[in-house]
Design a protein around this motif. Structure first.
Motif: not given
Length: 736
Positions: A651-672
């Motif tokens: 789960m963590v690997a999947v969500f952390v991978a999405f942090i790389a996307y440039p959109d700030p909203l995606v980063k927020t969800f990925g970190v949380g």
């Protein structure tokens, strides 16, 4: 339920090739149908009953083309080596204006050589294009076509950048690389967990099938319901995570039974009968949490909730049908292609030792866990909520470049103008009427308003529209106060409404804030009820709900540290302004959209309950065998610790991978999501939950006689398929 699931799993295992073919055909058919028929999406972010929505409705009534949301596109001009008013450049601009007005759906293109169209330095200007009859779902494509038409201006050495005129639902998020990275990381974790390539590929394959089927269905649903563009990424993130995790739990149970000498088909039947029940209940809690978002009062949030839930449904269905089918087809070959140096280790030995260690000192572990979690959650008190404007976009992207140019030339408020629409008590002949002039003066005098555009009267003469430019950027925490001040204007015979992005997001924040206690209460109550049905233990159900709230606190604390304090915003790829000072660069703060915490709450509460269900199922099974609570806690943690840790890593690997996307909203969800899952699977499930269960003793499984008679016997543990449990029920009742 265990008996039904056992029969289903056994049938799928015996008819594995048929089930596999049906799932592949279904997923391929849904995806093909979605791609061939198109994937209609909606950019409707309306919030019925709000003041901003009333203003937007009035904007469509007789003010002419281009004033409805999504009807205006702006092209920002910047001349870095001179002014825009040279003859050659003016000629090129006029040529482009004529070309734009000949394009489909363009009603008027306003020249930058007008009042408010060119900056005081004469180097930055705005071409405003107003359209009618275009497809708002294709606003990005339309904007690019309009920008292409401005090539003659570029030929004169002028930079032309299209401003982002989209609403939050317009922003399409494409995450192909993030998905691939997440899947690759998950595969590595599975290889390390199982030591064989074939076993590792089973959860990956089933998750991909479930995600494909879910995305295909979501695409088709766009033809009959409003589906926002963010639905795809949310469904993919959650679908990949739970799809792999659910299959992992089933596969781990199956391999253990095979190692104990149980025949393949019988092993599959027992696996689905026991672990399958836990998967169904775990998925049910996620669905309950997401479904509660319908109470949030924000249509976009409501739709995101149930659309994301589709991916969870497919993850559960593939887990209890496709996984047993694959296991039946593979047979003993599920352990084939072993990876060197990753041979099978003794199952749960380390975690069993940890469970025993926790059971010997529960008070110390409880106190230490609470202190650590409190420290993690403390920063959440400073969580900064607010709209994310394009100033937080990816450095070098067109929306951010346009945002910065507009702010430089016209002030920060130009990126979030307020649209003041007033309903007049009597019809007026023109915008020069005294009542209109008085209203314009009142708006100009509001603190925080930089300047206003000339008033525009609608065809009926009963409504007037005034565009007001505030002193503050849309993300500035003072901007909503300006909206409130304008709305507070009180003139006899005038009913003032304020629209625009800032006003709409302010209304959304207020609506969500009002509904948040209701959503939280419903999610906690229904999730606890599901656990009560699953384990027939009121104390367990209540404790589990409280534990999940604790993990949420840690997630919001991490969000505050990274974004509100700015301590990690650079690490996740957020770019501060080019002219920021050193301290502003180090502590680059980023606001979090007002609906994000509630969406995160629903998703995280459901996902955290997954691990709770799997751990409690194992503890309950051990307790029913010998009746020793302390020993059952240690055994339950020992038997599930390794698989829960592997699932959490995925789960963590999947969500952390999405942090790389440039959109700030995606980063927020990925970190949380990543932080919450990590904390939940380690501190909470590894220490806090076992410690509290040891301290509660037999009270964990206490159930009043009257409630015991009312509750249906769902039997998710599947004990009737394993060893005969001891008679615990009488001892539990004796505690009443």
């Amino acid at each position: 339920m265990a008996r039904f699931l056992g029969l289903l799993g056994g049938w799928c295992a015996r008819h594995g090739r048929l089930v596999l073919a049906l799932w592949v055909i279904a997923a391929a058919g849904l995806m093909a149908g979605s791609m061939l028929s198109g994937r209609p999406v909606s950019n409707d972010v309306s919030i019925p009953g709000t003041d901003a929505q009333r203003a937007h409705d009035l904007m469509r009534d007789g003010f002419g083309p281009g004033f409805a949301p999504g009807g205006t596109v702006q092209l920002v001009l910047y001349s870095g080596d001179g002014q825009l008013v040279t003859e050659r450049r003016k000629s090129a601009v006029e040529k482009v204006i004529d070309r734009l007005e000949e394009m489909p759906h363009v009603e008027v293109a306003e020249t930058p050589y007008r009042r408010g169209g060119i900056a005081s330095n004469l180097q930055i200007g705005l071409i405003t294009v107003r359209m009618e009859g275009h497809d708002n779902a294709k606003l990005a494509e339309t904007t690019q076509a309009l920008s292409k038409a401005a090539d003659p201006i570029r030929a004169e050495g002028v930079e032309v950048v299209p401003a982002d005129s989209s609403t939050p639902a317009d922003k399409e998020i494409k995450t192909g690389p993030s998905e691939i990275i997440g899947v690759v990381c998950a595969l590595l974790v599975l290889v390390l967990a199982f030591g064989t390539l074939v076993a590792a590929l089973v959860p990956i394959f089933t998750a991909l099938v479930s995600v494909a089927a879910g995305l295909g269905l979501i695409g088709l649903l766009g033809h009959v319901v409003d589906v926002p563009k963010q639905a795809g990424i949310m469904a993919t993130m959650i679908g990949l995570g739970v799809g792999i995790d659910y299959a992992l739990f089933l596969l781990s149970r199956h391999r253990k039974l095979l190692a104990d000498g149980v025949p393949v088909l019988e092993s599959v039947r027992r696996t689905v009968a026991s672990s399958g029940g836990a998967v169904v209940f775990a998925g049910g809690t996620v669905m309950v949490a997401l479904s509660a978002l319908v109470l949030g009062g924000f249509p976009l949030l409501r739709t995101l909730g149930w659309i994301t839930g589709i991916s969870v449904v497919f993850a559960v269905l593939t887990s209890i049908t496709l996984v047993p089918a694959l296991l039946g087809v593979l047979g003993e070959k599920v352990n084939a292609l072993k990876v060197p140096f990753l041979g099978r280790r003794k199952e749960g030995s380390g975690w069993a030792g940890l469970g025993a260690w926790v059971a010997r000192r529960p008070w110390s572990v409880l106190l230490a866990s609470v202190l650590v979690l409190a420290a993690l959650a403390a920063p959440a008190l400073a969580l900064k909520l607010g709209p994310l404007d394009d100033g937080y976009g990816d450095q070098g992207s067109a929306p951010r470049r346009a945002y910065e140019l507009m702010a430089t030339g016209f002030g920060p408020g130009i990126n979030g103008p307020l649209v003041v629409v007033a309903e007049l008590g009597q019809k007026v002949a023109s915008a020069d009427a005294p009542i209109v002039k008085t209203l314009v003066k009142d708006v100009e005098d509001v603190a925080g308003i930089a300047h206003v555009a000339p008033a525009k009267l609608n065809d009926s003469g009963r409504s007037v529209m005034i565009q007001a430019i505030p002193d503050y950027a849309p993300s500035d925490e003072r901007a909503p106060g300006v909206v409130a001040a304008v709305r507070a204007l009180d003139r006899p015979g005038v009913d003032v409404h304020v629209g625009g992005e800032v006003a709409a997001l302010s209304d959304a924040a207020g609506r969500i804030s009002d509904r948040t206690p209701l959503v939280i209460g419903v999610v906690v109550l229904l999730s606890a009820l599901l656990l009560l049905l699953a384990f027939r233990a009121p104390v367990i159900a209540l404790k589990a709900a409280l534990m999940n709230l604790v993990s949420l606190g840690a997630a919001f604390g991490a969000l505050a540290l990274v974004f509100s304090y700015g301590l990690g915003s650079r690490l996740v790829g957020m770019d501060p302004p080019a002219d920021a000072s050193y301290l502003q660069t180090v502590f680059f703060t980023v606001p979090i959209e007002s609906y994000v915490p509630l969406m995160l709450f629903a998703v995280l509460f459901g996902l955290s309950m997954d691990y709770e269900v799997f751990l409690l199922t194992a503890v309950r099974q051990a307790y029913l065998k010998h009746g020793d609570n302390r020993r059952a806690v240690a055994e339950g943690l020992g038997s599930t610790g390794r698989v829960i840790t592997s699932a959490a890593l995925i789960m963590v690997a999947v969500f952390v991978a999405f942090i790389a996307y440039p959109d700030p909203l995606v980063k927020t969800f990925g970190v949380g999501l990543a932080v919450a899952i990590a904390v939940d699977a380690t501190i909470i499930r590894g220490f806090l939950v076992p410690a509290t269960m040891v301290l509660l003793g037999r009270a964990n499984w206490w159930c009043p006689r009257w409630l015991d008679r009312l509750l249906p016997n769902l039997s998710i543990e599947g004990n009737e398929h394993d060893e005969e449990p001891v008679r615990i029920r009488e001892r539990e009742k004796s505690m009443i």
